[in-house]
Design an enzyme around this catalytic site. Structure first.
Site, PDB file in Angstrom:
ATOM      1  N   GLY A  46       0.832  -1.195   0.000  1.00 16.00           N
ATOM      2  CA  GLY A  46       0.000   0.000   0.000  1.00 16.00           C
ATOM      3  C   GLY A  46       0.864   1.242   0.000  1.00 16.00           C
ATOM      4  O   GLY A  46       2.032   1.196   0.400  1.00 16.00           O
ATOM      5  N   GLN A  51       3.002   9.991   1.262  1.00 17.35           N
ATOM      6  CA  GLN A  51       4.290   9.278   1.237  1.00 17.35           C
ATOM      7  C   GLN A  51       5.122   9.638   0.013  1.00 17.35           C
ATOM      8  O   GLN A  51       6.329   9.413  -0.006  1.00 17.35           O
ATOM      9  CB  GLN A  51       4.070   7.754   1.277  1.00 17.35           C
ATOM     10  CG  GLN A  51       3.554   7.263   2.610  1.00 17.35           C
ATOM     11  CD  GLN A  51       3.407   5.762   2.599  1.00 17.35           C
ATOM     12  OE1 GLN A  51       2.406   5.224   2.152  1.00 17.35           O
ATOM     13  NE2 GLN A  51       4.428   5.059   3.088  1.00 17.35           N
ATOM     14  N   CYS A  89       6.283  -0.152   7.184  1.00 15.55           N
ATOM     15  CA  CYS A  89       5.902   0.986   6.348  1.00 15.55           C
ATOM     16  C   CYS A  89       7.084   1.363   5.459  1.00 15.55           C
ATOM     17  O   CYS A  89       8.216   1.415   5.933  1.00 15.55           O
ATOM     18  CB  CYS A  89       5.524   2.157   7.244  1.00 15.55           C
ATOM     19  SG  CYS A  89       5.070   3.644   6.350  1.00 15.55           S
ATOM     20  N   LEU A  90       6.804   1.636   4.202  1.00 12.43           N
ATOM     21  CA  LEU A  90       7.876   2.033   3.286  1.00 12.43           C
ATOM     22  C   LEU A  90       8.524   3.343   3.726  1.00 12.43           C
ATOM     23  O   LEU A  90       9.670   3.614   3.396  1.00 12.43           O
ATOM     24  CB  LEU A  90       7.329   2.170   1.859  1.00 12.43           C
ATOM     25  CG  LEU A  90       6.833   0.865   1.220  1.00 12.43           C
ATOM     26  CD1 LEU A  90       6.182   1.148  -0.120  1.00 12.43           C
ATOM     27  CD2 LEU A  90       7.955  -0.143   1.066  1.00 12.43           C
ATOM     28  N   HIS A 131      -3.946   1.446   7.832  1.00 16.17           N
ATOM     29  CA  HIS A 131      -2.600   2.024   7.804  1.00 16.17           C
ATOM     30  C   HIS A 131      -2.521   3.185   6.804  1.00 16.17           C
ATOM     31  O   HIS A 131      -2.008   4.260   7.117  1.00 16.17           O
ATOM     32  CB  HIS A 131      -1.610   0.905   7.442  1.00 16.17           C
ATOM     33  CG  HIS A 131      -0.184   1.328   7.362  1.00 16.17           C
ATOM     34  ND1 HIS A 131       0.761   0.947   8.279  1.00 16.17           N
ATOM     35  CD2 HIS A 131       0.463   2.102   6.457  1.00 16.17           C
ATOM     36  CE1 HIS A 131       1.928   1.472   7.954  1.00 16.17           C
ATOM     37  NE2 HIS A 131       1.776   2.179   6.851  1.00 16.17           N
ATOM     38  N   GLU A 132      -3.063   2.973   5.594  1.00 19.18           N
ATOM     39  CA  GLU A 132      -2.961   4.014   4.558  1.00 19.18           C
ATOM     40  C   GLU A 132      -3.857   5.209   4.900  1.00 19.18           C
ATOM     41  O   GLU A 132      -3.478   6.350   4.664  1.00 19.18           O
ATOM     42  CB  GLU A 132      -3.326   3.449   3.180  1.00 19.18           C
ATOM     43  CG  GLU A 132      -2.450   2.302   2.691  1.00 19.18           C
ATOM     44  CD  GLU A 132      -0.964   2.532   2.844  1.00 19.18           C
ATOM     45  OE1 GLU A 132      -0.509   3.689   2.812  1.00 19.18           O
ATOM     46  OE2 GLU A 132      -0.241   1.535   3.016  1.00 19.18           O
ATOM     47  N   HIS A 135      -2.178   7.488   7.213  1.00 17.34           N
ATOM     48  CA  HIS A 135      -1.223   8.386   6.551  1.00 17.34           C
ATOM     49  C   HIS A 135      -1.905   9.686   6.116  1.00 17.34           C
ATOM     50  O   HIS A 135      -1.296  10.758   6.151  1.00 17.34           O
ATOM     51  CB  HIS A 135      -0.622   7.717   5.305  1.00 17.34           C
ATOM     52  CG  HIS A 135       0.577   6.866   5.568  1.00 17.34           C
ATOM     53  ND1 HIS A 135       1.754   7.371   6.083  1.00 17.34           N
ATOM     54  CD2 HIS A 135       0.801   5.544   5.359  1.00 17.34           C
ATOM     55  CE1 HIS A 135       2.644   6.381   6.177  1.00 17.34           C
ATOM     56  NE2 HIS A 135       2.089   5.265   5.755  1.00 17.34           N
TER      57      HIS A 135
HETATM   58 ZN    ZN Z   1       2.964   3.433   5.694  1.00 18.42          ZN
END
Ligand code: ZN
Length: 172
Positions: A46, A51, A89-90, A131-132, A135
């Site tokens: 995701g 991000q 998380c990226l 999670h997204e 963000h």
């Molecule tokens: Zn993340």
């Protein structure tokens, strides 16, 4: 399509709230395509617009069931029952953490065509959605995790468990 640079923890932008998208124009559609390409390249499940440095409310998700692009996603229902699962998380390459989330959620959003979609999710898909959407409100998992582990600690744990367990590492 183009790859975009993923912002890393410590970048102020990750802590900011994203604005609603009022018009689904070429710019938004290109953003979503770029986000998908960037997510796949980074082997994530995701990615949210902040991000890649854009404070607009849209996310892409693919938990192995195909690519989903959501605009202005909102969690409209959450189960009372919760579960604590490991998240990565990226934008947080150095840590993983245990995060408590509802077991089931219902999300309303728009798709690329501007049509309203309703999603009921649990498991990995639910985790990615929560999670997204976090963000989009400027929340990253270390802000809400019950416990953090460094990648190194996590790999040691996986090694210890590898004989009797098979665990999956999901990066959102
Ligand atoms: Zn993340």
């Amino acid at each position: 399509m183009a790859l975009r640079t993923i912002r890393i923890q410590g970048d102020d932008l990750l802590g900011k709230r994203s604005r609603e998208i009022s018009e689904i124009n070429e710019r938004i559609l290109t953003l979503l395509d770029d986000m998908a390409e960037t997510m796949y390249k980074a082997e994530g499940v995701g990615l949210a617009a902040p991000q890649v440095g854009v404070l607009r409310r849209c996310v892409v998700i693919d938990v192995g069931e195909g690519l989903i692009k959501l605009i202005n996603p909102v969690i409209v229902e959450s189960s009372e029952e919760t579960e604590t699962r490991l998240e990565g998380c990226l934008s947080v390459p150095d840590y993983v953490g245990w995060v408590k989330r509802p077991c089931k959620i219902k999300v309303e959003a728009l798709n690329e065509k501007g049509e309203k979609v309703t999603i009921e999710a649990e498991g990995l898909y639910k985790k990615a959605l929560c999670h997204e959407i976090d963000h989009l409100d400027g929340v990253i998992f270390p802000d809400i995790a019950e416990k953090l582990m460094t990648q190194e600690e996590y790999e040691e744990l996986l090694e210890k468990n590898s004989q009797n367990n098979q665990e999956e590492d999901d990066e959102d």
